[in-house]
Scaffold this motif. Sequence first.
Motif, PDB file in Angstrom:
ATOM      1  N   UNK A 133       0.830  -1.207   0.000  1.00  0.00           N
ATOM      2  CA  UNK A 133       0.000   0.000   0.000  1.00  0.00           C
ATOM      3  C   UNK A 133       0.862   1.253   0.000  1.00  0.00           C
ATOM      4  N   UNK A 134       1.879   1.276   0.847  1.00  0.00           N
ATOM      5  CA  UNK A 134       2.770   2.435   0.898  1.00  0.00           C
ATOM      6  C   UNK A 134       3.594   2.558  -0.379  1.00  0.00           C
ATOM      7  N   UNK A 135       3.934   1.430  -0.995  1.00  0.00           N
ATOM      8  CA  UNK A 135       4.681   1.474  -2.255  1.00  0.00           C
ATOM      9  C   UNK A 135       3.833   2.074  -3.374  1.00  0.00           C
ATOM     10  N   UNK A 136       2.540   1.780  -3.370  1.00  0.00           N
ATOM     11  CA  UNK A 136       1.644   2.370  -4.374  1.00  0.00           C
ATOM     12  C   UNK A 136       1.560   3.881  -4.182  1.00  0.00           C
ATOM     13  N   UNK A 137       1.450   4.318  -2.926  1.00  0.00           N
ATOM     14  CA  UNK A 137       1.406   5.762  -2.647  1.00  0.00           C
ATOM     15  C   UNK A 137       2.706   6.426  -3.095  1.00  0.00           C
ATOM     16  N   UNK A 138       3.837   5.798  -2.785  1.00  0.00           N
ATOM     17  CA  UNK A 138       5.133   6.370  -3.172  1.00  0.00           C
ATOM     18  C   UNK A 138       5.264   6.460  -4.689  1.00  0.00           C
ATOM     19  N   UNK A 139       4.759   5.460  -5.396  1.00  0.00           N
ATOM     20  CA  UNK A 139       4.850   5.478  -6.857  1.00  0.00           C
ATOM     21  C   UNK A 139       4.046   6.632  -7.444  1.00  0.00           C
ATOM     22  N   UNK A 140       2.870   6.886  -6.896  1.00  0.00           N
ATOM     23  CA  UNK A 140       2.037   7.976  -7.409  1.00  0.00           C
ATOM     24  C   UNK A 140       2.624   9.337  -7.061  1.00  0.00           C
ATOM     25  N   UNK A 141       3.213   9.481  -5.871  1.00  0.00           N
ATOM     26  CA  UNK A 141       3.710  10.791  -5.457  1.00  0.00           C
ATOM     27  C   UNK A 141       5.077  11.118  -6.054  1.00  0.00           C
ATOM     28  N   UNK A 142       5.883  10.121  -6.317  1.00  0.00           N
ATOM     29  CA  UNK A 142       7.202  10.379  -6.902  1.00  0.00           C
ATOM     30  C   UNK A 142       7.228  10.128  -8.405  1.00  0.00           C
ATOM     31  N   UNK A 143       6.237   9.419  -8.931  1.00  0.00           N
ATOM     32  CA  UNK A 143       6.240   9.073 -10.348  1.00  0.00           C
ATOM     33  C   UNK A 143       7.239   7.989 -10.685  1.00  0.00           C
ATOM     34  N   UNK A 144       7.755   7.293  -9.685  1.00  0.00           N
ATOM     35  CA  UNK A 144       8.799   6.288  -9.883  1.00  0.00           C
ATOM     36  C   UNK A 144       8.474   5.041  -9.071  1.00  0.00           C
ATOM     37  N   UNK A 145       8.644   3.891  -9.684  1.00  0.00           N
ATOM     38  CA  UNK A 145       8.504   2.617  -8.986  1.00  0.00           C
ATOM     39  C   UNK A 145       9.907   2.168  -8.601  1.00  0.00           C
ATOM     40  N   UNK A 146      10.162   2.107  -7.298  1.00  0.00           N
ATOM     41  CA  UNK A 146      11.508   1.818  -6.813  1.00  0.00           C
ATOM     42  C   UNK A 146      11.920   0.397  -7.162  1.00  0.00           C
ATOM     43  N   UNK A 147      13.207   0.245  -7.427  1.00  0.00           N
ATOM     44  CA  UNK A 147      13.762  -1.069  -7.694  1.00  0.00           C
ATOM     45  C   UNK A 147      14.484  -1.619  -6.478  1.00  0.00           C
ATOM     46  N   UNK A 148      15.017  -2.808  -6.614  1.00  0.00           N
ATOM     47  CA  UNK A 148      15.733  -3.476  -5.529  1.00  0.00           C
ATOM     48  C   UNK A 148      17.002  -4.076  -6.120  1.00  0.00           C
ATOM     49  N   UNK A 149      18.147  -3.514  -5.701  1.00  0.00           N
ATOM     50  CA  UNK A 149      19.411  -3.998  -6.239  1.00  0.00           C
ATOM     51  C   UNK A 149      19.673  -5.448  -5.902  1.00  0.00           C
ATOM     52  N   UNK A 150      19.253  -5.881  -4.707  1.00  0.00           N
ATOM     53  CA  UNK A 150      19.476  -7.272  -4.315  1.00  0.00           C
ATOM     54  C   UNK A 150      18.692  -8.236  -5.194  1.00  0.00           C
ATOM     55  N   UNK A 151      17.551  -7.776  -5.697  1.00  0.00           N
ATOM     56  CA  UNK A 151      16.724  -8.619  -6.561  1.00  0.00           C
ATOM     57  C   UNK A 151      17.017  -8.396  -8.041  1.00  0.00           C
ATOM     58  N   UNK A 152      17.944  -7.492  -8.321  1.00  0.00           N
ATOM     59  CA  UNK A 152      18.324  -7.249  -9.706  1.00  0.00           C
ATOM     60  C   UNK A 152      17.355  -6.390 -10.486  1.00  0.00           C
ATOM     61  N   UNK A 153      16.541  -5.588  -9.788  1.00  0.00           N
ATOM     62  CA  UNK A 153      15.594  -4.704 -10.479  1.00  0.00           C
ATOM     63  C   UNK A 153      16.032  -3.258 -10.315  1.00  0.00           C
ATOM     64  N   UNK A 154      15.728  -2.452 -11.308  1.00  0.00           N
ATOM     65  CA  UNK A 154      16.068  -1.035 -11.294  1.00  0.00           C
ATOM     66  C   UNK A 154      14.800  -0.197 -11.186  1.00  0.00           C
ATOM     67  N   UNK A 155      14.958   0.994 -10.656  1.00  0.00           N
ATOM     68  CA  UNK A 155      13.816   1.899 -10.539  1.00  0.00           C
ATOM     69  C   UNK A 155      13.309   2.277 -11.925  1.00  0.00           C
TER      70      UNK A 155
END
Length: 221
Positions: A133-155
């Motif tokens: 839920x907080x990740x969805x809010x962060x995506x809408x407010x920043x316009x960016x879906x954060x990635x995870x370096x440990x999982x090999x994903x980029x923002x």
Amino acid sequence: MNHPGSEASVAPAASPSLPRISRRHALIGLAALLAQAGFWSNPLSAAMQAPASVPASGPAPATMLFYTVSQTITGHRDLSADTAARIEQAMRTNVPGFAERLLQLGALLVTGQEAKALLAAATAADPGLRELTLAIVAAWYTGTVAGNGAQGTKSIVVAYAEALMYRTVADGQVVPTYCNYGPLWWLKAPPAVRVSTPVAPKPVPAPATTGTPEPKGKQAK
């Protein structure tokens, strides 16, 4: 031969002979007429002739759940359906188990629900749902879906000018950009042409009559 004084006899005009239609041609014409009538009564032909209906605007059915969750958790009902689809696609790429958790989060939705109530319900149900839920809010407010370096994903940057964080200061600040007056400012209509008011010349003070006289060159200036 007509004799003088006798009435002229008028011979009847010969009637033109009509063409005779054979039985074979009559059957062929009847078959063609029936075939044409059957074609126009076919639903497929009606669909071919009918104009294509304009698709309804709004999010696709697959994105409707995420769009509704986004409206509730952000408190904004005027979100962009296209941006919602892009954020959802990016979260499916960067967030493990997103599809399953989205269904669980959607099951907590209630008509007229506020953002705080949905967040509280998600927290009580599963700590993982709270993070989503907080990740969805962060995506809408920043316009960016954060990635995870440990999982090999980029923002993934999804939106810039539509990021909700810029709405809170929209009355006094444009979206930060190298362009004047905000992103894509040239798409708006230019300002109206105005004529500036003539500026009256400032009066020149009279030279002092007492004290040391000023030099003539300075007075001329």
